[in-house]
Design a protein around this motif. Structure first.
Motif, short mmCIF file in Angstrom:
data_model
loop_
_atom_site.label_atom_id
_atom_site.label_comp_id
_atom_site.label_asym_id
_atom_site.label_seq_id
_atom_site.Cartn_x
_atom_site.Cartn_y
_atom_site.Cartn_z
N SER A 243 1.09 -1.66 -0.01
CA SER A 243 0.35 0.18 0.41
C SER A 243 0.46 1.06 -0.42
CB SER A 243 -1.00 -0.10 1.25
OG SER A 243 -1.73 1.04 1.34
N HIS A 244 1.27 2.51 -1.15
CA HIS A 244 1.66 3.19 -1.21
C HIS A 244 0.95 3.92 -0.55
CE1 HIS A 244 4.33 2.31 -4.49
NE2 HIS A 244 3.83 1.23 -4.48
N TRP A 245 -0.48 3.84 -0.06
CA TRP A 245 -1.36 5.09 0.08
C TRP A 245 -0.93 5.30 2.10
CZ3 TRP A 245 -3.68 9.48 -0.87
CH2 TRP A 245 -4.21 10.23 0.15
N ALA A 246 -1.25 4.71 2.78
CA ALA A 246 -0.98 3.81 3.84
C ALA A 246 0.89 3.49 4.10
CB ALA A 246 -1.58 2.88 4.30
N PRO A 389 -0.53 -2.73 -5.94
CA PRO A 389 -1.22 -1.07 -5.43
C PRO A 389 -1.74 -0.77 -7.11
CG PRO A 389 1.15 -0.08 -6.06
CD PRO A 389 1.17 -2.00 -5.38
N TYR A 448 -2.12 8.03 -9.32
CA TYR A 448 -2.62 6.70 -9.30
C TYR A 448 -2.67 7.01 -7.57
CZ TYR A 448 -2.64 3.86 -13.50
OH TYR A 448 -2.10 3.78 -14.46
N LEU A 449 -2.01 7.44 -6.48
CA LEU A 449 -2.06 8.10 -5.45
C LEU A 449 -3.33 9.24 -5.09
CD1 LEU A 449 1.43 8.85 -4.82
CD2 LEU A 449 0.34 6.75 -3.43
N LEU A 450 -3.36 9.73 -6.34
CA LEU A 450 -4.68 10.66 -6.05
C LEU A 450 -6.37 9.65 -6.27
CD1 LEU A 450 -3.52 13.39 -7.47
CD2 LEU A 450 -3.83 13.84 -5.43
N GLN A 451 -5.94 8.64 -6.66
CA GLN A 451 -7.64 7.91 -7.33
C GLN A 451 -8.67 7.87 -6.47
OE1 GLN A 451 -6.91 4.92 -9.57
NE2 GLN A 451 -8.77 3.76 -8.61
N GLU A 452 -8.16 7.36 -4.99
CA GLU A 452 -8.68 7.15 -3.88
C GLU A 452 -9.68 8.70 -3.50
OE1 GLU A 452 -7.42 4.32 -1.53
OE2 GLU A 452 -6.40 2.54 -2.85
N PRO A 453 -9.18 9.13 -3.06
CA PRO A 453 -9.66 10.66 -2.40
C PRO A 453 -10.25 11.42 -3.64
CG PRO A 453 -7.23 10.50 -1.87
CD PRO A 453 -7.37 9.26 -3.59
#
Length: 480
Positions: A243-246, A389, A448-453
């Motif tokens: 998980s790059h986000w976490a 991811p 892709y880190l901005l995809q979920e937000p």
């Protein structure tokens, strides 16, 4: 007429070439001599390790670039888990390349050592250290025992060093599991028994090993008490999720383990087991220690019933130790299944290949293929799934030993649209020496880190628009 003469000449030439080729092979074997061999066969645990130090002498006129090794029978070949060959003369003991060699004249396998950069010149010698580990070579005898009985095992092997070359002199040492003494062992003179070792040799002028030359005097049979844990992981399913986000790496393992020692005969008495913990059930397995990487946290240990609270965790500077204690002790033939999971900080195992990750997005994951589950472990089958991811691509895998890459899979989690790619690897017959890191290179764009937000914000915005539209819309049941 011409065709028949030509055919006859061709047959004569082929026969001549085959004899010449055979003489070259024979001469090649005759030109290599094992000047001195020192072997140690360690049967002190459920694993059998054979370490051989061989002084190879080149008596030929050309440099020796290849050397063949054998283990003497199919039982050893089928259960070979790990093989490593190093050159003693080098300061770092460089590891040499080893490949399997097909020998049509032998019923057991041969392995070719590629000397290449360390070719042995004519008239010179080199010392090779051969280390091999084998699983499931020790057979319980008797195969069934009572709860209070000792566990006895048999090892069958060879006293002489299996080799296609002439051996000038050799010694063999068998290391036993305890000082209680062996029930019986092969007595091929000269042989001495002391403490935990059986010493054979020295033996001089031993001819090359082949199937026809196998005799009863060469066979080694040791019957000895061995109460060390005979624990085998029949199936290991390991999942690594990034998980790059976490900024974290989650690891979860599902293990099917079985006691592969002598099977329990008769009923099990919990009263006798607890009354005499030192002597009753001496071959049973009460617990084992698993070593996790440094930084592991959020550790959980459970089985099909639920969480197991009897486990303990001890943290050191280099590792995290987990005391795995199942709900019941394991006797021969008994099985259990459990799940062990933990989380690692991504900075310990995930690295960016370029400091400017906003434009590049190239990463490398460096993780051990398996963890240290217990001392002298045996894993029959391991499957490792690496969940990357969503949006990761351009996969490049480097591994320290051969593994089988299965078909890639897709994993769906929260807020996923196209799914996360999953790399699936598998390997059979693993031991402690396989605790080595693999490297997985992949590309992951920062977008892709901005995809979920963005999905969350978009969902909330859409919900607000829908509520506003419903509030502003007038509805009436009478149609007015």
């Amino acid at each position: 007429m011409f065709s028949s003469k030509f055919l006859a000449i061709s047959i004569l030439l082929s026969i001549s070439c085959s004899f010449h080729f055979g003489s070259v092979i024979s001469a090649s074997n005759d030109n290599i001599i094992n000047a001195k061999v020192e072997r140690t066969i360690d049967i002190s645990s459920q694993l059998v390790t054979i370490t051989s130090q061989v002084v190879v002498l080149n008596k030929g006129s050309q440099a020796v670039k290849e050397y063949l090794i054998q283990f003497g029978d199919k039982h050893h070949d089928e259960n070979l888990s790990y093989l490593s060959v190093t050159l003693v003369e080098t300061k770092k003991k460089d590891v040499l390349k080893v490949s399997k060699y097909h020998n049509a004249d032998s019923s057991f396998a041969s392995y070719k050592i590629h000397l290449d950069d360390y070719a042995i010149p004519s008239g010179n010698s080199a010392t090779l250290e051969i280390e091999a580990a084998f699983a499931h070579l020790l057979d319980p005898y008797p195969v069934e025992i009572n709860q209070a009985d000792r566990q006895l095992v048999i090892y069958n092997g060879r006293i002489y060093f299996p080799t296609p070359y002439m051996t000038e002199t050799q010694t063999t040492r068998v290391r036993l599991p305890s000082s209680t003494g062996a029930e019986s062992y092969t007595k091929l003179r000269p042989v001495t028994y002391s403490d935990r070792n059986i010493n054979y040799g020295p033996y001089d002028k031993i001819p090359p090993t082949n199937d026809a030359a196998t005799s009863g005097n060469e066979e080694l049979r040791v019957h000895v008490e061995n109460n060390t844990p005979f624990l085998t992981v029949e199936n290991l399913s390991r999942t690594i999720q990034i998980s790059h986000w976490a900024g974290a790496i989650s690891v979860e393992e599902m293990l099917d383990v079985v006691h592969t020692g002598a099977k329990l005969k008769g009923p099990f008495s919990r009263y006798e087991y607890q009354r005499e913990p030192g002597s009753n059930g001496v071959s049973s397995i009460r617990s084992w220690k698993t070593r996790l990487p440094a930084g592991a946290h959020d550790i959980y240990y459970r089985d099909e019933i639920g969480n197991i609270s009897t486990s303990n965790v001890r943290v050191s500077s280099s590792s995290v130790y987990v005391d795995i204690k199942p709900r019941f002790p394991l006797f021969g033939g008994w099985k259990t299944k459990y799940i062990l999971g933990y989380t690692l900080p991504a900075k310990n195992n995930l690295f960016a290949l370029d400091t400017n990750t906003l434009t590049n997005g190239d990463y490398i994951l460096r993780m051990p293929f398996i963890d240290h589950i217990y001392d002298n472990m045996i894993i029959d089958q391991a499957t490792v799934k690496i969940i990357l991811p969503e949006g990761a691509n351009n996969f490049r895998l480097n591994h320290p030993y051969d593994v089988k890459r299965e078909s890639d899979e897709i994993f769906y989690s929260y807020l996923d649209t196209i799914g996360r790619p999953v790399i699936v690897l598998s390997k059979k017959n693993l031991v402690e020496w396989h605790i080595q890191p693999f490297e997985l290179h992949y590309n992951y764009k920062p977008f892709y880190l901005l995809q979920e937000p963005l999905l969350i914000v978009g969902s909330i915005f859409g919900l607000c628009i829908l509520v506003m539209a419903l509030v502003r819309t007038k509805t009436s049941l009478d149609g007015k």
